[in-house]
Design a protein around this motif. Structure first.
Motif, PDB file in Angstrom:
ATOM      1  N   LEU A   1       0.842  -1.205   0.000  1.00 33.91           N
ATOM      2  CA  LEU A   1       0.000   0.000   0.000  1.00 33.91           C
ATOM      3  C   LEU A   1       0.879   1.258   0.000  1.00 33.91           C
ATOM      4  O   LEU A   1       0.601   2.222  -0.718  1.00 33.91           O
ATOM      5  CB  LEU A   1      -0.931   0.002   1.222  1.00 33.91           C
ATOM      6  CG  LEU A   1      -2.016  -1.086   1.245  1.00 33.91           C
ATOM      7  CD1 LEU A   1      -2.684  -1.147   2.614  1.00 33.91           C
ATOM      8  CD2 LEU A   1      -3.068  -0.841   0.161  1.00 33.91           C
ATOM      9  N   SER A   2       1.973   1.226   0.779  1.00 35.13           N
ATOM     10  CA  SER A   2       2.877   2.382   0.847  1.00 35.13           C
ATOM     11  C   SER A   2       3.528   2.658  -0.505  1.00 35.13           C
ATOM     12  O   SER A   2       3.876   3.798  -0.810  1.00 35.13           O
ATOM     13  CB  SER A   2       3.988   2.150   1.875  1.00 35.13           C
ATOM     14  OG  SER A   2       3.409   1.881   3.109  1.00 35.13           O
ATOM     15  N   GLN A   3       3.722   1.593  -1.305  1.00 31.38           N
ATOM     16  CA  GLN A   3       4.316   1.771  -2.643  1.00 31.38           C
ATOM     17  C   GLN A   3       3.262   2.256  -3.652  1.00 31.38           C
ATOM     18  O   GLN A   3       3.517   2.272  -4.849  1.00 31.38           O
ATOM     19  CB  GLN A   3       4.921   0.444  -3.121  1.00 31.38           C
ATOM     20  CG  GLN A   3       6.149   0.018  -2.332  1.00 31.38           C
ATOM     21  CD  GLN A   3       6.512  -1.438  -2.573  1.00 31.38           C
ATOM     22  OE1 GLN A   3       5.651  -2.290  -2.809  1.00 31.38           O
ATOM     23  NE2 GLN A   3       7.798  -1.741  -2.516  1.00 31.38           N
ATOM     24  N   ASP A   4       2.092   2.558  -3.122  1.00 29.92           N
ATOM     25  CA  ASP A   4       0.994   3.076  -3.938  1.00 29.92           C
ATOM     26  C   ASP A   4       0.438   2.048  -4.923  1.00 29.92           C
ATOM     27  O   ASP A   4      -0.141   2.423  -5.951  1.00 29.92           O
ATOM     28  CB  ASP A   4       1.429   4.355  -4.678  1.00 29.92           C
ATOM     29  CG  ASP A   4       0.303   5.379  -4.669  1.00 29.92           C
ATOM     30  OD1 ASP A   4      -0.586   5.263  -3.803  1.00 29.92           O
ATOM     31  OD2 ASP A   4       0.308   6.270  -5.538  1.00 29.92           O
ATOM     32  N   VAL A   5       0.612   0.775  -4.605  1.00 27.79           N
ATOM     33  CA  VAL A   5      -0.059  -0.268  -5.392  1.00 27.79           C
ATOM     34  C   VAL A   5      -1.376  -0.536  -4.683  1.00 27.79           C
ATOM     35  O   VAL A   5      -1.402  -1.094  -3.585  1.00 27.79           O
ATOM     36  CB  VAL A   5       0.814  -1.545  -5.485  1.00 27.79           C
ATOM     37  CG1 VAL A   5       0.085  -2.631  -6.273  1.00 27.79           C
ATOM     38  CG2 VAL A   5       2.144  -1.222  -6.128  1.00 27.79           C
ATOM     39  N   LYS A   6      -2.470  -0.078  -5.304  1.00 31.55           N
ATOM     40  CA  LYS A   6      -3.780  -0.161  -4.650  1.00 31.55           C
ATOM     41  C   LYS A   6      -4.845  -0.545  -5.670  1.00 31.55           C
ATOM     42  O   LYS A   6      -4.722  -0.222  -6.857  1.00 31.55           O
ATOM     43  CB  LYS A   6      -4.155   1.193  -4.028  1.00 31.55           C
ATOM     44  CG  LYS A   6      -3.246   1.609  -2.889  1.00 31.55           C
ATOM     45  CD  LYS A   6      -3.795   2.789  -2.107  1.00 31.55           C
ATOM     46  CE  LYS A   6      -3.464   4.103  -2.751  1.00 31.55           C
ATOM     47  NZ  LYS A   6      -3.711   5.266  -1.889  1.00 31.55           N
ATOM     48  N   THR A   7      -5.891  -1.194  -5.184  1.00 33.59           N
ATOM     49  CA  THR A   7      -7.008  -1.552  -6.065  1.00 33.59           C
ATOM     50  C   THR A   7      -7.907  -0.317  -6.295  1.00 33.59           C
ATOM     51  O   THR A   7      -7.760   0.702  -5.616  1.00 33.59           O
ATOM     52  CB  THR A   7      -7.822  -2.702  -5.436  1.00 33.59           C
ATOM     53  OG1 THR A   7      -8.010  -2.424  -4.054  1.00 33.59           O
ATOM     54  CG2 THR A   7      -7.125  -4.049  -5.616  1.00 33.59           C
ATOM     55  N   VAL A   8      -8.829  -0.467  -7.234  1.00 37.35           N
ATOM     56  CA  VAL A   8      -9.644   0.669  -7.692  1.00 37.35           C
ATOM     57  C   VAL A   8     -10.447   1.313  -6.543  1.00 37.35           C
ATOM     58  O   VAL A   8     -10.560   2.536  -6.465  1.00 37.35           O
ATOM     59  CB  VAL A   8     -10.611   0.194  -8.810  1.00 37.35           C
ATOM     60  CG1 VAL A   8     -11.481   1.340  -9.309  1.00 37.35           C
ATOM     61  CG2 VAL A   8      -9.812  -0.410  -9.963  1.00 37.35           C
ATOM     62  N   ASP A   9     -10.989   0.487  -5.625  1.00 39.67           N
ATOM     63  CA  ASP A   9     -11.807   1.028  -4.530  1.00 39.67           C
ATOM     64  C   ASP A   9     -11.007   1.976  -3.637  1.00 39.67           C
ATOM     65  O   ASP A   9     -11.578   2.820  -2.957  1.00 39.67           O
ATOM     66  CB  ASP A   9     -12.421  -0.114  -3.691  1.00 39.67           C
ATOM     67  CG  ASP A   9     -11.348  -1.022  -3.111  1.00 39.67           C
ATOM     68  OD1 ASP A   9     -10.512  -1.523  -3.877  1.00 39.67           O
ATOM     69  OD2 ASP A   9     -11.340  -1.230  -1.892  1.00 39.67           O
ATOM     70  N   LEU A  10      -9.667   1.830  -3.634  1.00 33.07           N
ATOM     71  CA  LEU A  10      -8.825   2.719  -2.816  1.00 33.07           C
ATOM     72  C   LEU A  10      -8.178   3.803  -3.672  1.00 33.07           C
ATOM     73  O   LEU A  10      -7.199   4.442  -3.263  1.00 33.07           O
ATOM     74  CB  LEU A  10      -7.746   1.903  -2.087  1.00 33.07           C
ATOM     75  CG  LEU A  10      -8.250   0.866  -1.069  1.00 33.07           C
ATOM     76  CD1 LEU A  10      -7.088   0.164  -0.392  1.00 33.07           C
ATOM     77  CD2 LEU A  10      -9.157   1.511  -0.011  1.00 33.07           C
TER      78      LEU A  10
END
Ligand code: NAI
Length: 330
Positions: free
Chosen positions: A304-313
């Motif tokens: 999450l810190s590396q900004d790999v996130k799913t669409v809802d986030l």
């Protein structure tokens, strides 16, 4: 090796279950998954959405991880979720709520736990039409269930280095029913001198939670208030895609996300597996696999810190890409 029941659900259930199984395997922990299907498709073949084989599997293995299951509307089925909780006497609903790294929300200091009584209150389902224009619903609060859930909350606080257990009622109005819950809390609290006590009315709690959630630590509530307040607290940390949960009884425990089967995004590789993964992390702690739980949680936080996130986030990673990144970070 642990044998754990996996109810892989329907809708997005199988996609997020697949993601979580892969991540746990990649962490190095071997689990023998006893995979059990449930839900609408199962009802079409076996007659009921929650066949007895599933209950037997959970009773035998004592621990289950459960993905969401659709409740068919208007077909006369009881909700699989309600039935599981009732049949296995999973009396404590546990919802830890803590901010996740790089998931922007209104507050940055949420770290609380909602402990909800899961078996009675207005959810006992005792309703009747007193006459054709008057409906009645009966609120059941027993001393046994109230003391049991308050003890659970205090034990949880001690085990998890929490400092305060706050009881939430509307005992000023429902003097007998909520009054009994409060009385039970006070009695149990005497056994835990090291934990701070606090009593609050549910309306005041709601106002304070949306003003400053950092004022709260462990909350213990009867069923209805617990249901509503735990959705409010899920909203404080980023919504359904990240909200974990567990239903715990004397003999077994079922760990599951708060969200449902999300039929609107089924099969699109868009679902966020975080809520199920965090439920699995809590499950690993429950079975004593703390080092694997921490390892997986760290890999999730790093992702999450590396900004790999799913669409809802607000990200653009698919379920597969998000899963692969977590595995890489392990
Ligand atoms: P839902 O939680 O399935 O979906 C609400 C919204 O949140 C949808 O827009 C959905 O796309 C989104 N969402 C939910 N989980 C997500 C995830 N992991 N990643 C990304 N987006 C996500 O609620 P809804 O639509 O009211 O219910 C659908 C079905 O699920 C119903 O049949 C309901 O009875 C069942 N349900 C089952 C539960 C369980 O098995 N524990 C709990 C709640 C509902």
């Amino acid at each position: 090796m642990h044998t754990i029941t996996l109810i892989n659900g329907d809708g997005i259930g199988p996609e997020i279950s697949d993601s979580v199984i892969k991540i746990i395997k990649a962490s190095g922990l071997e689990i023998n998954w006893d995979i059990q299907t449930a839900g609408a498709d199962v009802a079409a073949v076996e007659g009921v959405p929650l066949p007895e084989r599933i209950l037997e599997s959970v009773r035998k293995n004592k621990v289950a991880l459960k993905a969401p299951v659709t409740t068919p509307i208007g077909k006369g089925f009881r909700s699989v979720n309600v039935q599981l909780r009732k049949d296995l006497d999973l009396y404590a609903n546990l919802r830890p709520c803590k901010n996740l790294p790089n998931v922007k929300t209104r507050f940055e200091n949420v770290n609380l736990v909602v402990v909800r009584e899961n078996t009675e209150d207005l959810y006992a389902g005792i309703e009747r039409m007193a006459d054709k224009d008057t409906a009645e619903s009966i609120k059941i609060i027993t001393r046994k269930a109230s003391e049991r859930i308050c003890k659970f909350a205090f034990d949880y606080a001690v085990k998890n280095n929490r400092h305060e257990v706050c009881v939430v009622t509307k005992a000023n109005i429902m003097k007998m029913s909520d009054g009994l819950f409060l009385e039970s809390y006070r009695k149990i609290a005497e056994n835990y001198p090291q934990i701070k006590k606090r009593e609050i009315l549910v309306d005041n709690l709601c106002m304070q939670l949306v003003q400053d959630p950092s004022r709260f630590d462990v909350l213990v509530l009867p069923n209805l208030y617990g249901d509503i307040v735990s959705d409010l607290t899920a909203g404080l940390i980023g919504g359904l895609g990240v909200a974990q949960g567990a239903n715990i009884g004397e003999n077994c425990a079922v760990f599951e996300p708060v969200h449902g089967s999300a039929p609107d995004i089924k099969g699109q590789n868009k679902a966020n597996p975080t809520a199920l993964l965090l439920s699995a992390v809590e499950m690993l702690k429950y079975i004593g696999e703390n080092s694997y739980a921490e390892k997986i949680e760290c890999a999730l936080f790093k992702t999450l810190s590396q900004d790999v996130k799913t669409v809802d986030l607000g990200g653009n990673a698919t379920t597969t890409e998000f899963t692969e990144k977590i595995i890489e970070n392990l």
